[in-house]
Design a protein around this motif. Structure first.
Motif, PDB file in Angstrom:
ATOM      1  N   ASP A 166       0.845  -1.193   0.000  1.00 31.05           N
ATOM      2  CA  ASP A 166       0.000   0.000   0.000  1.00 31.05           C
ATOM      3  C   ASP A 166       0.882   1.245   0.000  1.00 31.05           C
ATOM      4  O   ASP A 166       1.441   1.637   1.024  1.00 31.05           O
ATOM      5  CB  ASP A 166      -0.917  -0.009   1.228  1.00 31.05           C
ATOM      6  CG  ASP A 166      -1.965   1.093   1.171  1.00 31.05           C
ATOM      7  OD1 ASP A 166      -1.833   1.987   0.315  1.00 31.05           O
ATOM      8  OD2 ASP A 166      -2.914   1.049   1.980  1.00 31.05           O
ATOM      9  N   LEU A 167       0.993   1.875  -1.160  1.00 35.58           N
ATOM     10  CA  LEU A 167       1.915   3.004  -1.310  1.00 35.58           C
ATOM     11  C   LEU A 167       1.389   4.290  -0.685  1.00 35.58           C
ATOM     12  O   LEU A 167       2.077   5.305  -0.700  1.00 35.58           O
ATOM     13  CB  LEU A 167       2.234   3.222  -2.789  1.00 35.58           C
ATOM     14  CG  LEU A 167       2.890   2.017  -3.500  1.00 35.58           C
ATOM     15  CD1 LEU A 167       3.262   2.372  -4.925  1.00 35.58           C
ATOM     16  CD2 LEU A 167       4.113   1.530  -2.735  1.00 35.58           C
ATOM     17  N   SER A 168       0.162   4.236  -0.152  1.00 32.04           N
ATOM     18  CA  SER A 168      -0.334   5.399   0.604  1.00 32.04           C
ATOM     19  C   SER A 168       0.251   5.422   2.011  1.00 32.04           C
ATOM     20  O   SER A 168       0.178   6.435   2.702  1.00 32.04           O
ATOM     21  CB  SER A 168      -1.859   5.362   0.676  1.00 32.04           C
ATOM     22  OG  SER A 168      -2.312   4.240   1.421  1.00 32.04           O
ATOM     23  N   LYS A 169       0.847   4.289   2.430  1.00 31.74           N
ATOM     24  CA  LYS A 169       1.475   4.200   3.745  1.00 31.74           C
ATOM     25  C   LYS A 169       2.968   4.461   3.613  1.00 31.74           C
ATOM     26  O   LYS A 169       3.624   3.935   2.716  1.00 31.74           O
ATOM     27  CB  LYS A 169       1.245   2.820   4.350  1.00 31.74           C
ATOM     28  CG  LYS A 169      -0.224   2.504   4.597  1.00 31.74           C
ATOM     29  CD  LYS A 169      -0.400   1.106   5.167  1.00 31.74           C
ATOM     30  CE  LYS A 169      -1.873   0.785   5.426  1.00 31.74           C
ATOM     31  NZ  LYS A 169      -2.040  -0.600   5.955  1.00 31.74           N
ATOM     32  N   SER A 170       3.504   5.270   4.508  1.00 29.26           N
ATOM     33  CA  SER A 170       4.901   5.705   4.393  1.00 29.26           C
ATOM     34  C   SER A 170       5.874   4.532   4.445  1.00 29.26           C
ATOM     35  O   SER A 170       6.877   4.518   3.723  1.00 29.26           O
ATOM     36  CB  SER A 170       5.223   6.710   5.501  1.00 29.26           C
ATOM     37  OG  SER A 170       4.988   6.145   6.783  1.00 29.26           O
ATOM     38  N   GLU A 171       5.592   3.513   5.308  1.00 32.73           N
ATOM     39  CA  GLU A 171       6.524   2.392   5.415  1.00 32.73           C
ATOM     40  C   GLU A 171       6.556   1.562   4.131  1.00 32.73           C
ATOM     41  O   GLU A 171       7.617   1.120   3.680  1.00 32.73           O
ATOM     42  CB  GLU A 171       6.192   1.503   6.619  1.00 32.73           C
ATOM     43  CG  GLU A 171       4.782   0.935   6.645  1.00 32.73           C
ATOM     44  CD  GLU A 171       3.797   1.842   7.351  1.00 32.73           C
ATOM     45  OE1 GLU A 171       2.778   1.326   7.855  1.00 32.73           O
ATOM     46  OE2 GLU A 171       4.053   3.064   7.425  1.00 32.73           O
ATOM     47  N   ASP A 172       5.377   1.344   3.500  1.00 36.02           N
ATOM     48  CA  ASP A 172       5.333   0.593   2.246  1.00 36.02           C
ATOM     49  C   ASP A 172       5.995   1.379   1.117  1.00 36.02           C
ATOM     50  O   ASP A 172       6.680   0.812   0.257  1.00 36.02           O
ATOM     51  CB  ASP A 172       3.892   0.259   1.876  1.00 36.02           C
ATOM     52  CG  ASP A 172       3.343  -0.918   2.670  1.00 36.02           C
ATOM     53  OD1 ASP A 172       4.085  -1.423   3.537  1.00 36.02           O
ATOM     54  OD2 ASP A 172       2.203  -1.339   2.425  1.00 36.02           O
ATOM     55  N   ALA A 173       5.783   2.686   1.102  1.00 33.35           N
ATOM     56  CA  ALA A 173       6.414   3.536   0.086  1.00 33.35           C
ATOM     57  C   ALA A 173       7.928   3.520   0.238  1.00 33.35           C
ATOM     58  O   ALA A 173       8.674   3.513  -0.747  1.00 33.35           O
ATOM     59  CB  ALA A 173       5.882   4.966   0.186  1.00 33.35           C
ATOM     60  N   PHE A 174       8.396   3.477   1.491  1.00 31.53           N
ATOM     61  CA  PHE A 174       9.838   3.425   1.753  1.00 31.53           C
ATOM     62  C   PHE A 174      10.444   2.129   1.219  1.00 31.53           C
ATOM     63  O   PHE A 174      11.485   2.135   0.558  1.00 31.53           O
ATOM     64  CB  PHE A 174      10.088   3.545   3.259  1.00 31.53           C
ATOM     65  CG  PHE A 174      11.524   3.396   3.655  1.00 31.53           C
ATOM     66  CD1 PHE A 174      12.457   4.372   3.352  1.00 31.53           C
ATOM     67  CD2 PHE A 174      11.957   2.254   4.330  1.00 31.53           C
ATOM     68  CE1 PHE A 174      13.795   4.233   3.708  1.00 31.53           C
ATOM     69  CE2 PHE A 174      13.281   2.106   4.687  1.00 31.53           C
ATOM     70  CZ  PHE A 174      14.205   3.098   4.381  1.00 31.53           C
ATOM     71  N   VAL A 175       9.777   1.003   1.488  1.00 34.92           N
ATOM     72  CA  VAL A 175      10.251  -0.294   0.988  1.00 34.92           C
ATOM     73  C   VAL A 175      10.225  -0.315  -0.535  1.00 34.92           C
ATOM     74  O   VAL A 175      11.141  -0.842  -1.182  1.00 34.92           O
ATOM     75  CB  VAL A 175       9.389  -1.439   1.558  1.00 34.92           C
ATOM     76  CG1 VAL A 175       9.764  -2.770   0.901  1.00 34.92           C
ATOM     77  CG2 VAL A 175       9.549  -1.533   3.065  1.00 34.92           C
ATOM     78  N   PHE A 176       9.180   0.279  -1.114  1.00 32.84           N
ATOM     79  CA  PHE A 176       9.061   0.344  -2.563  1.00 32.84           C
ATOM     80  C   PHE A 176      10.241   1.104  -3.168  1.00 32.84           C
ATOM     81  O   PHE A 176      10.801   0.700  -4.192  1.00 32.84           O
ATOM     82  CB  PHE A 176       7.744   1.022  -2.935  1.00 32.84           C
ATOM     83  CG  PHE A 176       7.540   1.230  -4.413  1.00 32.84           C
ATOM     84  CD1 PHE A 176       7.284   0.157  -5.249  1.00 32.84           C
ATOM     85  CD2 PHE A 176       7.600   2.502  -4.959  1.00 32.84           C
ATOM     86  CE1 PHE A 176       7.087   0.350  -6.608  1.00 32.84           C
ATOM     87  CE2 PHE A 176       7.405   2.705  -6.308  1.00 32.84           C
ATOM     88  CZ  PHE A 176       7.148   1.628  -7.141  1.00 32.84           C
ATOM     89  N   ASP A 177      10.630   2.208  -2.546  1.00 35.48           N
ATOM     90  CA  ASP A 177      11.785   2.985  -3.018  1.00 35.48           C
ATOM     91  C   ASP A 177      13.054   2.144  -2.989  1.00 35.48           C
ATOM     92  O   ASP A 177      13.885   2.196  -3.909  1.00 35.48           O
ATOM     93  CB  ASP A 177      11.974   4.238  -2.156  1.00 35.48           C
ATOM     94  CG  ASP A 177      11.131   5.402  -2.639  1.00 35.48           C
ATOM     95  OD1 ASP A 177      10.849   5.447  -3.842  1.00 35.48           O
ATOM     96  OD2 ASP A 177      10.752   6.248  -1.808  1.00 35.48           O
ATOM     97  N   ILE A 178      13.222   1.368  -1.920  1.00 36.50           N
ATOM     98  CA  ILE A 178      14.403   0.510  -1.807  1.00 36.50           C
ATOM     99  C   ILE A 178      14.405  -0.546  -2.904  1.00 36.50           C
ATOM    100  O   ILE A 178      15.428  -0.785  -3.564  1.00 36.50           O
ATOM    101  CB  ILE A 178      14.450  -0.161  -0.417  1.00 36.50           C
ATOM    102  CG1 ILE A 178      14.680   0.892   0.669  1.00 36.50           C
ATOM    103  CG2 ILE A 178      15.542  -1.228  -0.367  1.00 36.50           C
ATOM    104  CD1 ILE A 178      14.617   0.335   2.073  1.00 36.50           C
ATOM    105  N   MET A 179      13.238  -1.177  -3.137  1.00 34.62           N
ATOM    106  CA  MET A 179      13.150  -2.245  -4.117  1.00 34.62           C
ATOM    107  C   MET A 179      13.402  -1.749  -5.536  1.00 34.62           C
ATOM    108  O   MET A 179      14.044  -2.418  -6.337  1.00 34.62           O
ATOM    109  CB  MET A 179      11.786  -2.925  -4.033  1.00 34.62           C
ATOM    110  CG  MET A 179      11.518  -3.657  -2.725  1.00 34.62           C
ATOM    111  SD  MET A 179      12.813  -4.872  -2.329  1.00 34.62           S
ATOM    112  CE  MET A 179      12.609  -6.020  -3.693  1.00 34.62           C
ATOM    113  N   ARG A 180      12.907  -0.546  -5.842  1.00 39.92           N
ATOM    114  CA  ARG A 180      13.144  -0.049  -7.203  1.00 39.92           C
ATOM    115  C   ARG A 180      14.611   0.341  -7.383  1.00 39.92           C
ATOM    116  O   ARG A 180      15.158   0.221  -8.480  1.00 39.92           O
ATOM    117  CB  ARG A 180      12.211   1.115  -7.540  1.00 39.92           C
ATOM    118  CG  ARG A 180      12.321   2.361  -6.697  1.00 39.92           C
ATOM    119  CD  ARG A 180      11.415   3.449  -7.240  1.00 39.92           C
ATOM    120  NE  ARG A 180      11.323   4.579  -6.336  1.00 39.92           N
ATOM    121  CZ  ARG A 180      10.772   5.741  -6.658  1.00 39.92           C
ATOM    122  NH1 ARG A 180      10.285   5.918  -7.862  1.00 39.92           N
ATOM    123  NH2 ARG A 180      10.708   6.723  -5.782  1.00 39.92           N
TER     124      ARG A 180
END
Length: 396
Positions: A166-180
């Motif tokens: 869920d990219l609306s949540k800061s923690e998920d967005a943070f992990v997404f940034d790391i993965m990309r």
């Protein structure tokens, strides 16, 4: 929902039955006053097409290997449909087909471009990709894509997992940034290994990979070999050019002979013919290959197609006939900039308009360039169809 509608209608039925049981007669007025709940078909369709209940599946493979890394198109779709079934959602397929993901812009990926527009407009909430690298492997493009997904709070699904990020949540967005970032790093490493492998083949005198220049083929041993049929036409092009034939004349020769480009096209571009004469060094029996990372250069020998004297003479002729080399034109041939040239398109054939400015005759106008373009197209079936006498637009 349907359960509530059924419950309401049952209550109405009971009301009508109770009136008859007390001895009262039912009138048309009683029936008219009864408000049965009938679901409207457009409401049902809205529920079916509700974007909050639709999984948007994006799939892509690379151009170099259709089943790259085991991520085949059918596999990606099957996995996406499996996730949609687990969620109880419908799905919409966004099929990019075979396109490279290494470019900095998205000019070669119209499907993803349209998908991101839909994301920005709020039309997509649930997005599925088999793996994040299906979206991009380029650092700049990844930033653009990732920013749009995060800004719009997209729920991103991968593999066969129905639990989204869920990219609306800061923690998920943070992990997404790391993965990309990891995806971009892996791509850089992959390209570095590929480049090293190519240069190793070059050092052995073999072809580094990719399409060969016209006139050559790759032998079973990996070395560049002369294609006897194509080589004859390469020699023909050089002779004709030295004798004064234009690039367009040589294009016609190739078209009439039924020769195909490396992409299988029957019609050759002028740039392909010019590059054959002015850029491809292989025809003289050798070429240079430079490793893009280290800058190391290696000279590779191959079979000669054009005699050295003819090769040098053609290059000299090209230099003498080239506009840029002899300074016959400036960087741009647009002498009189106008306001609308870059925006006007012919309403009949879709061709971008050109402009004519005759300053001494006071005649200035925009016009459809279809006739100019058709002059260069040899295949009649591919010529642009436009009105014979299309009115031009006067420039005040």
């Amino acid at each position: 929902n349907m359960a509530n509608i059924k419950k309401k209608n049952t209550e109405i039925n009971q009301l009508l039955i109770s009136k008859t049981e007390t001895g009262n007669n039912l009138t048309s007025y009683d029936i008219q006053e009864t408000k049965y709940y009938v679901p409207r078909i457009d409401k049902l369709l809205d529920d079916i097409m509700d974007d909050t209940k639709t999984l948007h599946i994006y799939r892509r493979v690379s151009t170099d290997r259709q089943e790259e890394d085991g991520y085949g198109l059918e596999l990606q779709l099957d996995a996406g449909k499996s996730v949609a079934d687990q969620l109880g959602f419908g799905f919409k397929l966004w099929d990019e087909g075979a396109q490279s993901s290494t470019k900095e812009d998205l000019s070669n990926r119209p499907v993803l471009t349209n998908l991101l527009k839909e994301v920005t407009s709020g039309g997509i909430e649930h997005l599925y990709v088999y793996h994040e690298n299906r979206l991009s492997r380029n650092r700049t493009a990844w930033y653009i894509i990732g920013s749009k997904l995060i800004d719009n709070g997209i729920k991103l699904y991968e593999g066969r997992n129905s639990v989204p990020r869920d990219l609306s949540k800061s923690e998920d967005a943070f992990v997404f940034d790391i993965m990309r970032s990891i995806s971009v790093y892996e791509q850089d490493q992959r390209m570095s290994r590929l480049s090293a492998g190519k240069f190793q083949r070059v050092k052995q005198g073999k072809w580094h990979g990719g399409p060969t220049p016209f006139g050559y083929l790759i032998g079973d041993d990996g070395f560049l070999k002369k294609n006897s049929v194509e080589a004859k036409w390469v020699l023909h092009a050089f002779k004709r050019y030295i004798d004064g034939a234009s690039v367009n004349d040589i294009k016609k020769d190739f078209f009439n002979a039924g020769l195909r480009t490396r992409r299988g096209k029957s019609e050759w571009s002028g740039a392909s013919i010019r590059n054959m004469i002015s850029e491809v060094n292989h025809y003289q029996g050798y070429y240079n290959y430079t490793h893009k990372d280290s800058g190391e250069s290696e000279q590779v020998t191959c079979e000669r197609i054009v005699p050295q004297s003819m090769f040098n003479k053609a290059r000299k002729h090209f230099s003498m006939r080239s506009y840029n080399d002899v300074g016959r034109i400036k960087d741009t041939n647009i002498k009189y900039p106008t306001l609308l040239k870059d925006f006007l398109v012919c309403g009949h054939c879709g061709t971008k308009f050109g402009q004519r400015v005759y300053s001494y005759q006071y005649r200035n106008f925009y016009y459809c360039r279809s006739k100019e373009i058709n002059w260069r197209i040899l295949d009649d079936t591919k010529k642009l169809k436009c009105k014979d006498r299309l009115q031009s637009i006067k420039i005040d």
